[in-house]
Structure formats: C-alpha cells, structure tokens
Design a protein around this motif. Structure first.
Motif, mmCIF file in Angstrom:
data_model
loop_
_atom_site.group_PDB
_atom_site.id
_atom_site.type_symbol
_atom_site.label_atom_id
_atom_site.label_comp_id
_atom_site.label_asym_id
_atom_site.label_seq_id
_atom_site.Cartn_x
_atom_site.Cartn_y
_atom_site.Cartn_z
ATOM 1 N N ALA A 8 0.931 -1.270 -0.103
ATOM 2 C CA ALA A 8 0.100 0.056 0.066
ATOM 3 C C ALA A 8 0.866 1.371 0.014
ATOM 4 O O ALA A 8 1.814 1.176 0.666
ATOM 5 C CB ALA A 8 -0.957 0.094 1.044
ATOM 6 N N VAL A 10 0.552 5.733 -0.388
ATOM 7 C CA VAL A 10 -0.186 6.929 -0.467
ATOM 8 C C VAL A 10 0.628 8.202 -0.794
ATOM 9 O O VAL A 10 1.789 8.282 -0.506
ATOM 10 C CB VAL A 10 -0.922 7.219 0.972
ATOM 11 N N GLU A 55 3.124 1.787 3.076
ATOM 12 C CA GLU A 55 2.205 2.258 4.395
ATOM 13 C C GLU A 55 1.612 0.732 4.980
ATOM 14 O O GLU A 55 0.976 0.734 5.893
ATOM 15 C CB GLU A 55 0.971 3.040 3.741
ATOM 16 N N TRP A 67 -7.924 -1.688 3.942
ATOM 17 C CA TRP A 67 -7.093 -0.196 4.151
ATOM 18 C C TRP A 67 -7.431 0.513 3.088
ATOM 19 O O TRP A 67 -7.527 1.796 3.295
ATOM 20 C CB TRP A 67 -5.588 -0.963 3.557
ATOM 21 N N TYR A 68 -7.856 0.224 1.749
ATOM 22 C CA TYR A 68 -8.286 1.169 0.739
ATOM 23 C C TYR A 68 -9.315 1.770 1.124
ATOM 24 O O TYR A 68 -9.480 3.132 1.160
ATOM 25 C CB TYR A 68 -8.569 0.374 -0.619
ATOM 26 N N ARG A 71 -8.753 4.406 3.919
ATOM 27 C CA ARG A 71 -8.153 5.739 3.553
ATOM 28 C C ARG A 71 -8.846 6.567 3.039
ATOM 29 O O ARG A 71 -9.168 7.634 3.064
ATOM 30 C CB ARG A 71 -6.901 5.564 2.442
ATOM 31 N N TYR A 75 -9.576 10.461 4.220
ATOM 32 C CA TYR A 75 -9.419 11.546 3.516
ATOM 33 C C TYR A 75 -10.809 12.155 2.955
ATOM 34 O O TYR A 75 -10.867 13.044 2.030
ATOM 35 C CB TYR A 75 -8.568 11.204 2.255
ATOM 36 N N SER A 125 -3.325 10.120 -4.142
ATOM 37 C CA SER A 125 -3.456 8.817 -4.943
ATOM 38 C C SER A 125 -3.141 7.899 -3.819
ATOM 39 O O SER A 125 -2.352 7.935 -2.986
ATOM 40 C CB SER A 125 -1.972 8.992 -5.614
ATOM 41 N N LEU A 126 -4.035 6.659 -3.996
ATOM 42 C CA LEU A 126 -4.215 5.579 -3.206
ATOM 43 C C LEU A 126 -3.762 4.462 -3.800
ATOM 44 O O LEU A 126 -4.415 4.200 -4.859
ATOM 45 C CB LEU A 126 -5.590 5.350 -2.454
ATOM 46 N N ASN A 127 -2.776 3.452 -3.647
ATOM 47 C CA ASN A 127 -2.303 2.367 -4.340
ATOM 48 C C ASN A 127 -2.225 1.142 -3.590
ATOM 49 O O ASN A 127 -1.503 1.055 -2.491
ATOM 50 C CB ASN A 127 -1.148 2.853 -5.040
#
Length: 145
Positions: A8, A10, A55, A67-68, A71, A75, A125-127
């Motif tokens: 993960a 961010v 992360e 987790w995704y 986040r 945010y 950006s979330l990855n």
C-alpha cells in the motif's frame, strides 16, 4: 518466491509537484526518482521506491480492501463537494461498492489504484500494488526482500 501480496502506498501533494517542470523525476531512470516524494508515473514503479514508503502489506484481498476503504474514509473531507468518488461511511466500509470492487481486483492479482484532485489544488493517490510477481513488471523484486 514470496507469497503473492500487495503493498500500500499513499501520496497527497500539491498538483504542481506532479509536473515539476515535466515528469522526468517520476521515472525510474531519473537520479531523483527514488528520493522524489511524488508518485511515479507507472503504478508498478512504486515497487522501485524505498521500502520505507510502504504504508502496509496485505496477503489477503479483504485486508487490502479494508485498508483502501479506510483511507477513503480518512480523506473524506478532502472530497467535500465532489461527486466523482463515492466515499463509504466508516461504519459501512466492508460491503460497500469500493470494498467489493477492491476485493475483486486484488483477488485477480491486479493493482488497485485511485487518484483524485481534491481540495487545495492537491492530488490524492491511493495504491495497492501487486507484488511477487507484478503482472506487468514481473522482473521487479519485492522492496521488502
């Protein structure tokens, strides 16, 4: 070979940094690439960044999806007034459309990537990047090895 998992990442920063002037610093061949705090141009290239940028690491799709979605909830205030992203509520993250879609994507061994312009001319950006191996870049080593 390590068990398949997702890392993960961010990035939240001012949009000007994305094009500082141009995008060379976001490409692996550039001398600033590893130290640049901005997200890379290609999602798989997160795996070439220092492991300290990770992360979280998830071996189960449901954990990564949690987790995704977490986040997105974290945010949520940055999306105020926006209609282009559905932010699940903290109480209903699991079972939300974002959660279910993320589980499906991670179960297929793909990357889950989201990027949005948010308040203050910033980009979020979330990855969740597949690792061991990555489907597009199988030659990339796990940053934790």
């Amino acid at each position: 070979m390590a068990r398949h998992h997702h890392h993960a990442y961010v990035w939240l920063g001012h949009g000007d940094v994305l094009v500082k002037p141009g995008d060379a610093h976001r490409r692996p061949g550039h001398p600033e690439f590893r130290s640049a705090q901005v997200m890379p141009l290609e999602c798989a290239d997160w795996l070439l960044k220092p492991a300290s940028r990770i992360e979280g690491t998830f071996y189960e799709p449901a954990e990564g999806a949690g987790w995704y979605c977490g986040r997105l909830v974290e945010y949520a205030e940055l999306f105020a007034g926006s209609s282009y992203v559905v932010v699940p509520s903290a109480e209903r993250c699991e079972g939300s459309g974002q959660y279910v879609e993320t589980v499906r994507i991670l179960s297929a061994g793909e990357d889950r990537v989201g990027g949005w312009w948010v308040s203050g001319d910033r980009f979020l950006s979330l990855n969740l990047i597949a690792c061991s191996p990555h489907r597009v870049r199988p030659q990339y080593q796990c940053p934790l090895r």
